[in-house]
Scaffold this active site. Structure first.
Site, PDB file in Angstrom:
ATOM      1  N   ASP A  54      -9.022   5.439   0.109  1.00  0.00           N
ATOM      2  CA  ASP A  54      -8.955   5.736  -1.333  1.00  0.00           C
ATOM      3  C   ASP A  54      -9.035   4.437  -2.125  1.00  0.00           C
ATOM      4  OD1 ASP A  54      -8.556   8.482  -0.858  1.00  0.00           O
ATOM      5  OD2 ASP A  54      -7.082   8.638  -2.472  1.00  0.00           O
ATOM      6  N   ASP A 106      -6.203   6.625   5.592  1.00  0.00           N
ATOM      7  CA  ASP A 106      -6.173   7.530   4.442  1.00  0.00           C
ATOM      8  C   ASP A 106      -5.951   6.721   3.172  1.00  0.00           C
ATOM      9  OD1 ASP A 106      -5.975   9.969   2.970  1.00  0.00           O
ATOM     10  OD2 ASP A 106      -3.794   9.719   2.967  1.00  0.00           O
ATOM     11  N   LYS A 129      -0.012  -2.878  11.717  1.00  0.00           N
ATOM     12  CA  LYS A 129       1.248  -3.455  11.236  1.00  0.00           C
ATOM     13  C   LYS A 129       1.999  -3.963  12.471  1.00  0.00           C
ATOM     14  CE  LYS A 129       4.259  -4.281   7.932  1.00  0.00           C
ATOM     15  NZ  LYS A 129       4.017  -5.265   6.849  1.00  0.00           N
ATOM     16  N   TYR A 142       0.149  11.813  11.256  1.00  0.00           N
ATOM     17  CA  TYR A 142      -0.258  13.134  10.779  1.00  0.00           C
ATOM     18  C   TYR A 142       0.027  14.246  11.783  1.00  0.00           C
ATOM     19  CZ  TYR A 142      -2.866  11.827   6.564  1.00  0.00           C
ATOM     20  OH  TYR A 142      -3.229  11.414   5.304  1.00  0.00           O
ATOM     21  N   ASP A 145      -0.731  -4.483   4.943  1.00  0.00           N
ATOM     22  CA  ASP A 145      -0.390  -4.877   3.561  1.00  0.00           C
ATOM     23  C   ASP A 145      -1.365  -5.934   3.052  1.00  0.00           C
ATOM     24  OD1 ASP A 145       0.710  -6.569   5.465  1.00  0.00           O
ATOM     25  OD2 ASP A 145       2.626  -6.847   4.431  1.00  0.00           O
TER      26      ASP A 145
HETATM   27  C1  IPM Z   1      -8.332  12.854   3.072  1.00  0.00           C
HETATM   28  C2  IPM Z   1      -7.293  13.679   2.345  1.00  0.00           C
HETATM   29  C3  IPM Z   1      -6.525  14.485   3.402  1.00  0.00           C
HETATM   30  C4  IPM Z   1      -5.875  13.503   4.342  1.00  0.00           C
HETATM   31  C5  IPM Z   1      -5.482  15.452   2.794  1.00  0.00           C
HETATM   32  C6  IPM Z   1      -6.104  16.430   1.833  1.00  0.00           C
HETATM   33  C7  IPM Z   1      -4.723  16.172   3.857  1.00  0.00           C
HETATM   34  O1  IPM Z   1      -6.470  12.869   1.608  1.00  0.00           O
HETATM   35  O2  IPM Z   1      -9.195  13.426   3.749  1.00  0.00           O
HETATM   36  O3  IPM Z   1      -8.297  11.631   2.952  1.00  0.00           O
HETATM   37  O4  IPM Z   1      -4.797  12.979   4.059  1.00  0.00           O
HETATM   38  O5  IPM Z   1      -6.454  13.241   5.396  1.00  0.00           O
HETATM   39 MG    MG Z   2      -7.035  10.824   1.558  1.00  0.00          MG
END
Ligand code: IPM
Ligand code: MG
Length: 370
Positions: A251, A247, A191, A141, A223
């Site tokens: 999710d 990240d 990884k 990032y 993975d």
């Molecule tokens: C998160 C979001 C952010 C990230 C985006 C909005 C930049 O997806 O906080 O997980 O990738 O960190």
């Molecule tokens: Mg995210």
């Protein structure tokens, strides 16, 4: 207790869920006799529109002058075509970097009352109780260079995965500290079969582990981790990993609970205010419709009370109120079974507030009899 809290609603549903969190915090302040001062600042698309930059200097200063920061969400289609450095997301990345928020803590908890909405079978998700600790200020990032160029006449691009060892060490150490207070297990995800950065990550995890003889350390390739998370999620206690992997995996992990709208997060620093935000985004498709689930944001506020202010009872009161309304069958659209009724954002906030007040009434009665 008197505390100053910076509220950065941001974009889309961020505004609506922030309002909900403030309502709940005000109720907590009243119940427990605290004073919370809220000051509002702009970030993301809202800040681009007004000030031409996703993180104005005054917003940053506001955060630094407060005891904690609550952030809604940033981004939306309106700003999708902006160049990289003025995208709303840049504001989020910059605030993480500027406040030194090196570890992002994302608890994933199973709620039996809404187990039906997870696409995974109940036997798989039942009892899940894990925390994703995501490195937040380094890796892909932030690495430089991150740019386009023309190489040998061909359009080319590079992003850089860069870490200093101390950046890896501190986030892994945080994970071990957390695991020592929980079930005593750290799964370090990397990884290492491909990436040199991952080999340093793994090495560092081994070194840190020596200081925590009572915490078990496992390594897992990313993975495989993606698969294990949905195959056997109960095996995890604390999962620690690099920014980008974290990240993606967080999710994925939200699916265990059933909805992204349920997951709070805390971002911690060495010194200075911590930042709390739901892990969901600005959800432009439902923004302004009073339809978002405010629970992730409200649980983020609870994390703030616990981690930044040491207000454990108050944090628990919020968490209990959330659980109570879920048990009673209250739902927002994202966690309602198809064809069943659901509440608006405000409706859900009111129910949680009512449960909070109700719990307190019961507590008072109990103490009167004690
Ligand atoms: C998160 C979001 C952010 C990230 C985006 C909005 C930049 O997806 O906080 O997980 O990738 O960190
Ligand atoms: Mg995210």
């Amino acid at each position: 207790m008197e505390k100053r809290i910076a509220i950065l609603p941001g974009d889309g549903v961020g505004k609506e869920v922030s309002r909900g969190a403030v309502t709940i915090l005000q109720a907590v302040a009243e119940l427990f006799n605290h004073k919370f001062h809220f000051t509002y600042g702009e970030i993301g698309g809202a800040a681009i529109d007004e000030f031409g930059t996703p993180l104005p200097e005054h917003t940053l200063n506001l955060c630094k002058a407060n005891d904690a920061v609550l952030l809604g969400a940033v981004g939306g289609p309106k700003w999708d075509r902006m160049p990289g450095h003025v995208r709303p997301e840049k504001g989020l990345l910059k605030i993480r970097k500027e406040l030194g928020l090196y570890a992002n803590v994302r608890p994933v908890q199973y709620y039996s009352s809404i187990s039906g909405i997870s696409p995974l079978r109940k036997e798989v998700v039942e009892g899940v109780d894990m925390v994703v600790v995501r490195e937040l200020t380094g890796g892909l990032y932030f690495g430089k260079p991150s740019e386009r160029s023309v190489q040998k006449g061909e359009a080319s691009v590079v992003d850089t995965l860069f870490y200093q060892k101390n950046e890896i060490e501190r986030v892994i150490r945080y994970a071990f500290e957390l695991a020592a207070m929980r079930k005593g297990k750290v799964t370090s995800v990397d990884k290492a079969n491909v990436l040199e950065s991952s080999r340093m990550w793994r090495e560092t995890a081994e070194e840190v582990a020596r200081d925590y003889p009572h915490v078990q350390l496992d390594h897992m390739l990313v993975d495989n981790a993606a698969m294990q998370l949905i195959k056997n999620p109960r095996q995890f206690d604390v999962l620690v990993t690099e920014n980008m992997f974290g990240d993606i995996l967080s999710d994925e992990a939200s699916v265990l609970t059933g909805s992204l709208g349920m997951l709070p997060s805390a971002s911690v620093s060495v010194a200075g205010p911590y930042l709390y935000e739901p892990i969901h985004g600005s959800a432009p498709d439902i923004a302004g419709m009073n339809a978002a689930n405010p629970i992730a944001m409200i649980l983020s506020a609870a994390m703030m009370l616990r981690l930044s202010f040491g207000l454990e009872d108050e944090a628990e009161a919020i968490e209990n109120a959330v659980e109570q309304v879920l048990d009673a069958g209250s739902r927002t659209r994202d966690i309602a079974l198809f064809g069943t009724p659901f509440l608006t954002t405000e409706g859900m906030v009111e129910e949680i507030k009512a449960a909070l007040l109700d719990n307190e009434a019961i507590l008072n009665i109990m103490s009167a009899y004690a």
